[in-house]
Design a protein around this motif. Structure first.
Motif, PDB file in Angstrom:
ATOM      1  N   LEU A  45       0.831  -1.214   0.000  1.00 13.45           N
ATOM      2  CA  LEU A  45       0.000   0.000   0.000  1.00 13.45           C
ATOM      3  C   LEU A  45       0.860   1.257   0.000  1.00 13.45           C
ATOM      4  O   LEU A  45       0.512   2.251  -0.629  1.00 13.45           O
ATOM      5  CB  LEU A  45      -0.907   0.019   1.234  1.00 13.45           C
ATOM      6  CG  LEU A  45      -2.211  -0.722   1.142  1.00 13.45           C
ATOM      7  CD1 LEU A  45      -2.951  -0.664   2.473  1.00 13.45           C
ATOM      8  CD2 LEU A  45      -3.083  -0.165   0.038  1.00 13.45           C
ATOM      9  N   TRP A  46       1.966   1.223   0.721  1.00  9.37           N
ATOM     10  CA  TRP A  46       2.852   2.379   0.830  1.00  9.37           C
ATOM     11  C   TRP A  46       3.338   2.818  -0.548  1.00  9.37           C
ATOM     12  O   TRP A  46       3.489   3.999  -0.816  1.00  9.37           O
ATOM     13  CB  TRP A  46       4.039   2.024   1.725  1.00  9.37           C
ATOM     14  CG  TRP A  46       4.841   3.213   2.148  1.00  9.37           C
ATOM     15  CD1 TRP A  46       5.961   3.701   1.539  1.00  9.37           C
ATOM     16  CD2 TRP A  46       4.570   4.080   3.243  1.00  9.37           C
ATOM     17  NE1 TRP A  46       6.414   4.807   2.192  1.00  9.37           N
ATOM     18  CE2 TRP A  46       5.579   5.069   3.253  1.00  9.37           C
ATOM     19  CE3 TRP A  46       3.594   4.121   4.215  1.00  9.37           C
ATOM     20  CZ2 TRP A  46       5.635   6.077   4.195  1.00  9.37           C
ATOM     21  CZ3 TRP A  46       3.639   5.122   5.160  1.00  9.37           C
ATOM     22  CH2 TRP A  46       4.643   6.082   5.143  1.00  9.37           C
ATOM     23  N   SER A  96       1.662   2.276  -3.417  1.00  8.61           N
ATOM     24  CA  SER A  96       0.587   2.639  -4.339  1.00  8.61           C
ATOM     25  C   SER A  96      -0.370   3.704  -3.793  1.00  8.61           C
ATOM     26  O   SER A  96      -0.882   4.506  -4.565  1.00  8.61           O
ATOM     27  CB  SER A  96      -0.219   1.396  -4.736  1.00  8.61           C
ATOM     28  OG  SER A  96      -0.846   0.846  -3.601  1.00  8.61           O
ATOM     29  N   ASP A  97      -0.622   3.723  -2.493  1.00  9.84           N
ATOM     30  CA  ASP A  97      -1.592   4.655  -1.929  1.00  9.84           C
ATOM     31  C   ASP A  97      -1.151   5.039  -0.517  1.00  9.84           C
ATOM     32  O   ASP A  97      -1.476   4.344   0.455  1.00  9.84           O
ATOM     33  CB  ASP A  97      -2.980   4.008  -1.911  1.00  9.84           C
ATOM     34  CG  ASP A  97      -4.082   4.992  -1.578  1.00  9.84           C
ATOM     35  OD1 ASP A  97      -3.815   6.029  -0.936  1.00  9.84           O
ATOM     36  OD2 ASP A  97      -5.240   4.721  -1.952  1.00  9.84           O
ATOM     37  N   LEU A 112      -4.001   5.574   2.248  1.00  8.82           N
ATOM     38  CA  LEU A 112      -4.557   4.312   2.715  1.00  8.82           C
ATOM     39  C   LEU A 112      -3.540   3.550   3.566  1.00  8.82           C
ATOM     40  O   LEU A 112      -3.901   2.939   4.575  1.00  8.82           O
ATOM     41  CB  LEU A 112      -5.013   3.457   1.532  1.00  8.82           C
ATOM     42  CG  LEU A 112      -5.783   2.194   1.870  1.00  8.82           C
ATOM     43  CD1 LEU A 112      -7.005   2.481   2.729  1.00  8.82           C
ATOM     44  CD2 LEU A 112      -6.193   1.467   0.596  1.00  8.82           C
TER      45      LEU A 112
END
Length: 143
Positions: free
Chosen positions: A44-45, A47-48, A51
Motif C-alpha cells: 500500500l505504501w 501505491s496509496d 490508505l
C-alpha cells in the motif's frame, strides 16, 4: 493475571503483524502468495500513501497503543480516567479486522483468484479480542 495477559499482547502483536493473514493466488495451479499486515502495508505504501497511513494506524498503532496504555493504567502509571479513550482505541483496532474480512469476502465473491485465510488472521483477531476483553474487565474493576 490480567496484567500478564496484557503484557503478552505487547509481544504477540508484532508476531501477528508479520504472520500470514491470507494466501492469495490468481489461479489454483499457481503458487499462493502469503500476505501479512506488514507486507500489505508495504504494498500500500508504494501505491496509496493515505490508505497505507490509515491501515498503519488501525492495524499497528491503535491496538498496540491501546494495550500499552492499558498496561500503564494497570500498573498505576496512568490515571484510570483515561480508560474511555483506551477503549476507543480498541474499537478502532476492530475496524481493521472488519476490513480484512470484507476484502476476503469480496475477493471470494468475484471468483477470479483463490484466497485462503492463514493462521496469522486468527492470531491477529485473537489479540484484538483478548485486548478488548481485558479492557472490559479492567473497566468493571474500576467501578
Amino acid at each position: 493475571m490480567l496484567k500478564a495477559a496484557n503484557l503478552a499482547l505487547l509481544l504477540l502483536y508484532p508476531v501477528a503483524w508479520s504472520a500470514p493473514l491470507l494466501r492469495a493466488g490468481l489461479l489454483p495451479l499457481f503458487g499462493m502468495e502469503e500476505i501479512s499486515v506488514l507486507t500489505g502495508l508495504r504494498a500500500l505504501w508504494q501505491s496509496d500513501l493515505l490508505l497505507a497511513l490509515l491501515v498503519a494506524f488501525f492495524a499497528l498503532a491503535a491496538p498496540w497503543l491501546k494495550t500499552l496504555a492499558l498496561s500503564l493504567i494497570q500498573f498505576g502509571l496512568l490515571d484510570r480516567r483515561a480508560l474511555p479513550a483506551v477503549t476507543l482505541l480498541g474499537k478502532l483496532a476492530m475496524a481493521d479486522i472488519f476490513l480484512i474480512a470484507l476484502y476476503i469476502t469480496l475477493a471470494k465473491g468475484i471468483g477470479v483468484g483463490r484466497i485462503e485465510t492463514a493462521w496469522g488472521l486468527y492470531l491477529f483477531t485473537t489479540c484484538i479480542l483478548a485486548s478488548l476483553a481485558i479492557s472490559l474487565i479492567e473497566a468493571r474493576r474500576g467501578h
